[in-house]
Write a protein that holds these residues in place. Structure first.
Motif, mmCIF file in Angstrom:
data_model
loop_
_atom_site.group_PDB
_atom_site.id
_atom_site.type_symbol
_atom_site.label_atom_id
_atom_site.label_comp_id
_atom_site.label_asym_id
_atom_site.label_seq_id
_atom_site.Cartn_x
_atom_site.Cartn_y
_atom_site.Cartn_z
ATOM 1 N N LEU A 27 0.824 -1.202 0.000
ATOM 2 C CA LEU A 27 0.000 0.000 0.000
ATOM 3 C C LEU A 27 0.864 1.261 0.000
ATOM 4 O O LEU A 27 0.523 2.254 -0.657
ATOM 5 N N GLY A 28 1.973 1.230 0.699
ATOM 6 C CA GLY A 28 2.872 2.378 0.691
ATOM 7 C C GLY A 28 3.445 2.635 -0.688
ATOM 8 O O GLY A 28 3.544 3.790 -1.136
ATOM 9 N N ALA A 29 3.817 1.569 -1.398
ATOM 10 C CA ALA A 29 4.363 1.722 -2.742
ATOM 11 C C ALA A 29 3.332 2.306 -3.702
ATOM 12 O O ALA A 29 3.642 3.179 -4.531
ATOM 13 N N VAL A 30 2.092 1.843 -3.600
ATOM 14 C CA VAL A 30 1.025 2.401 -4.446
ATOM 15 C C VAL A 30 0.821 3.883 -4.120
ATOM 16 O O VAL A 30 0.605 4.707 -5.024
ATOM 17 N N GLY A 31 0.903 4.240 -2.842
ATOM 18 C CA GLY A 31 0.770 5.639 -2.457
ATOM 19 C C GLY A 31 1.836 6.515 -3.087
ATOM 20 O O GLY A 31 1.562 7.649 -3.512
ATOM 21 N N VAL A 32 3.067 6.017 -3.191
ATOM 22 C CA VAL A 32 4.136 6.776 -3.846
ATOM 23 C C VAL A 32 3.782 7.026 -5.308
ATOM 24 O O VAL A 32 3.987 8.136 -5.836
ATOM 25 N N LEU A 33 3.223 6.028 -5.973
ATOM 26 C CA LEU A 33 2.817 6.200 -7.371
ATOM 27 C C LEU A 33 1.734 7.266 -7.503
ATOM 28 O O LEU A 33 1.735 8.058 -8.457
ATOM 29 N N VAL A 34 0.795 7.299 -6.562
ATOM 30 C CA VAL A 34 -0.261 8.321 -6.592
ATOM 31 C C VAL A 34 0.350 9.711 -6.416
ATOM 32 O O VAL A 34 -0.045 10.665 -7.105
ATOM 33 N N ALA A 35 1.312 9.848 -5.509
ATOM 34 C CA ALA A 35 1.972 11.145 -5.314
ATOM 35 C C ALA A 35 2.661 11.599 -6.591
ATOM 36 O O ALA A 35 2.590 12.778 -6.971
ATOM 37 N N VAL A 36 3.324 10.680 -7.271
ATOM 38 C CA VAL A 36 3.986 11.010 -8.540
ATOM 39 C C VAL A 36 2.956 11.443 -9.586
ATOM 40 O O VAL A 36 3.171 12.406 -10.337
ATOM 41 N N ALA A 37 1.826 10.752 -9.633
ATOM 42 C CA ALA A 37 0.779 11.101 -10.597
ATOM 43 C C ALA A 37 0.247 12.512 -10.352
ATOM 44 O O ALA A 37 0.046 13.283 -11.300
ATOM 45 N N ILE A 38 0.014 12.858 -9.087
ATOM 46 C CA ILE A 38 -0.458 14.214 -8.780
ATOM 47 C C ILE A 38 0.585 15.240 -9.196
ATOM 48 O O ILE A 38 0.269 16.274 -9.792
ATOM 49 N N GLY A 39 1.850 14.951 -8.912
ATOM 50 C CA GLY A 39 2.912 15.892 -9.257
ATOM 51 C C GLY A 39 3.062 16.130 -10.738
ATOM 52 O O GLY A 39 3.330 17.258 -11.170
ATOM 53 N N PHE A 40 2.867 15.085 -11.544
ATOM 54 C CA PHE A 40 3.113 15.205 -12.977
ATOM 55 C C PHE A 40 1.871 15.558 -13.785
ATOM 56 O O PHE A 40 1.976 16.215 -14.828
ATOM 57 N N PHE A 41 0.689 15.126 -13.341
ATOM 58 C CA PHE A 41 -0.488 15.234 -14.192
ATOM 59 C C PHE A 41 -1.542 16.236 -13.715
ATOM 60 O O PHE A 41 -2.524 16.458 -14.425
ATOM 61 N N LEU A 42 -1.378 16.830 -12.528
ATOM 62 C CA LEU A 42 -2.367 17.804 -12.073
ATOM 63 C C LEU A 42 -2.362 19.027 -12.979
ATOM 64 O O LEU A 42 -1.318 19.664 -13.158
ATOM 65 N N PRO A 43 -3.503 19.381 -13.576
ATOM 66 C CA PRO A 43 -3.550 20.553 -14.463
ATOM 67 C C PRO A 43 -3.296 21.838 -13.691
ATOM 68 O O PRO A 43 -3.402 21.892 -12.465
ATOM 69 N N ASN A 44 -2.964 22.878 -14.439
ATOM 70 C CA ASN A 44 -2.784 24.186 -13.830
ATOM 71 C C ASN A 44 -4.110 24.720 -13.306
ATOM 72 O O ASN A 44 -5.184 24.353 -13.798
#
Length: 431
Positions: free
Chosen positions: A187-204
């Motif tokens: 679950l911790g590893a999946v959480g890291v992936l979610v953090a990366v997704a927010i960092g890279f894909f969150l629109p302006n």
């Protein structure tokens, strides 16, 4: 010299047609939905793993309870500082940092070899999660129009139900397959992936996201965190969410014990039945958000009937009823009270400039956390010294608090915003 109060925006708001969420808003909601799923899955996993953790680390029941409480204490403490941080450094940066932090501490939970280490890790875990609520709400607010804001937030918060179910199904399966340590690693590893997704894909953020009500061009007034903390209207919303929290946390903490201890229902049946209120609450959060947006943010039109229906349902639950009827009432209570979730925040989130939405949301959210700290203990004392029926009376008191507070605060976003501009007119520069 007194500052000129902006003209009410109510008529403009009412005339605007209802519009669907744009692509960027939908993507923001999806990303933070995933973040909330992991938040609830991570925090719920420990409740499933606790018997195994207790056995492996030789923990007493009191120590096991302290592991759960450690999260809630730090989670509550960090709400307001986290909201201020969000408004100062930005929602995206704070959200990514928060998700990364709690995911790291989720992994670290699986490495703990003693009670002291585990306690420290869970307290730090609470800090990481504590900055996320304000960051997620502010981020969504910056990417939606005021007319859509609670609808979008309601969809985001429907994730709570999904996260709880993920923890119950996937968490239990992982523990059975690879042990409790491995479950935390995954679950911790999946959480890291979610953090990366927010960092890279969150629109302006939207270019026009600086104010929920379009009034800043009419006034040079600025609302600060200090203005928020001195606002009786904001503290009224805190009281509303405290009352809501009394109901929500009291139900989740004690209804399973009531069914097992007082009614003799097997734990497996209780766990299965628990899905009903979780799903009902998730659906209600979406409907409540959509409805309060359709009503222009006028929370009373939802909270008053919702809490009255909750009071009636709780009164029925104090009676000796067949278990299927009781479980049905639990689902109805989750639905009626869950409809009030988004409306509690509608006036501040829709009515305030997004520059202070993080602080406002976090301050209100603290009310529920205080309810979560106090209610389980109070109900336990009442059950031990009076009766289960009297304990349900504690939940009714929470409904009454929410109901009364809803009637005392301004009835909508424009009136809520006006309380700040009137203060600035009387006391220039917020002095």
């Amino acid at each position: 010299m007194s500052k000129t109060s902006p003209q009410p925006a109510l008529s403009r708001t009412q005339k605007k047609p209802r519009v669907r969420l744009q692509r960027d808003a939908k993507l923001a909601v999806l990303l933070f939905f995933l973040g909330w799923v992991m938040s609830y899955a991570d925090r719920q996993l420990i409740t499933l793993a606790l018997p195994y953790i207790g056995e492996d680390l030789s923990l007493t029941p009191t120590q096991q309870g302290m592991l759960i409480s450690a999260f809630f204490v730090t989670y509550a403490i960090v709400q307001i500082p986290g909201g201020i941080l969000v408004d100062k450094v930005g929602a995206k940066r704070t959200a990514v940092t928060g998700v990364l932090a709690w995911s790291v501490f989720t992994v670290a939970t699986g490495t703990a070899g003693s009670f002291a280490v585990m306690l420290a890790i869970r307290a730090l875990f609470g800090i990481g999660e504590g900055v996320y609520p304000a960051a997620s709400v502010k981020a969504v607010a910056e990417r939606t129009s005021s007319e859509q804001r609670m609808t979008a937030t309601g969809w985001m918060y429907s994730s709570n139900a999904v996260g709880t179910i993920v923890a119950a199904v996937a968490g239990a399966a992982l523990i059975g397959a690879i042990g409790w340590q491995g479950a935390f690693f995954i679950l911790g590893a999946v959480g890291v992936l979610v953090a990366v997704a927010i960092g890279f894909f969150l629109p302006n953020a939207r270019a026009d996201s600086t104010a929920a009500i379009e009034v800043e061009e009419q006034s040079d007034s600025m609302i600060t965190s200090k203005d928020l903390f001195r606002s009786p209207a904001l503290w009224g919303h805190v009281a509303m969410f405290f009352g809501y929290g009394v109901v929500a946390w009291g139900m989740s903490a004690w209804v399973p014990s009531y069914l097992v201890d007082a009614r003799g229902i097997p734990l497996g049946v209780v766990a299965t039945a628990a899905v009903i209120p979780v799903l009902a609450g998730g659906v209600a959060s979406v409907l409540g958000g959509r409805l309060v947006d359709r009503l222009g943010g006028r929370h009373r039109l939802i909270i008053i009937p919702g809490m009255l229906a909750s009071i009636v349902t709780l009164a029925m639950m104090t009676q000796e009823l067949p278990v299927p009827v009781f479980v049905t009432l639990i689902g109805l209570l989750s639905f009626f009270s869950g409809m009030c979730y988004m409306p509690v925040f509608s006036s501040p989130v829709r009515g305030l400039p997004t520059a202070v939405v993080g602080t406002a949301y976090a301050t209100i959210s603290t009310g529920s956390q205080v309810g979560g700290i106090l209610t389980p203990t109070i109900m336990g004392v009442v059950v031990e010294n009076v009766s289960w029926e009297a304990a349900f009376g504690v939940l009714i008191a929470g409904c009454v608090i929410c109901l009364v507070a809803a009637m005392l605060v301004p009835r909508g976003p424009e009136e809520f915003f006006a309380t700040f501009t009137r203060r600035q007119t009387v006391t220039p520069d917020g002095a």
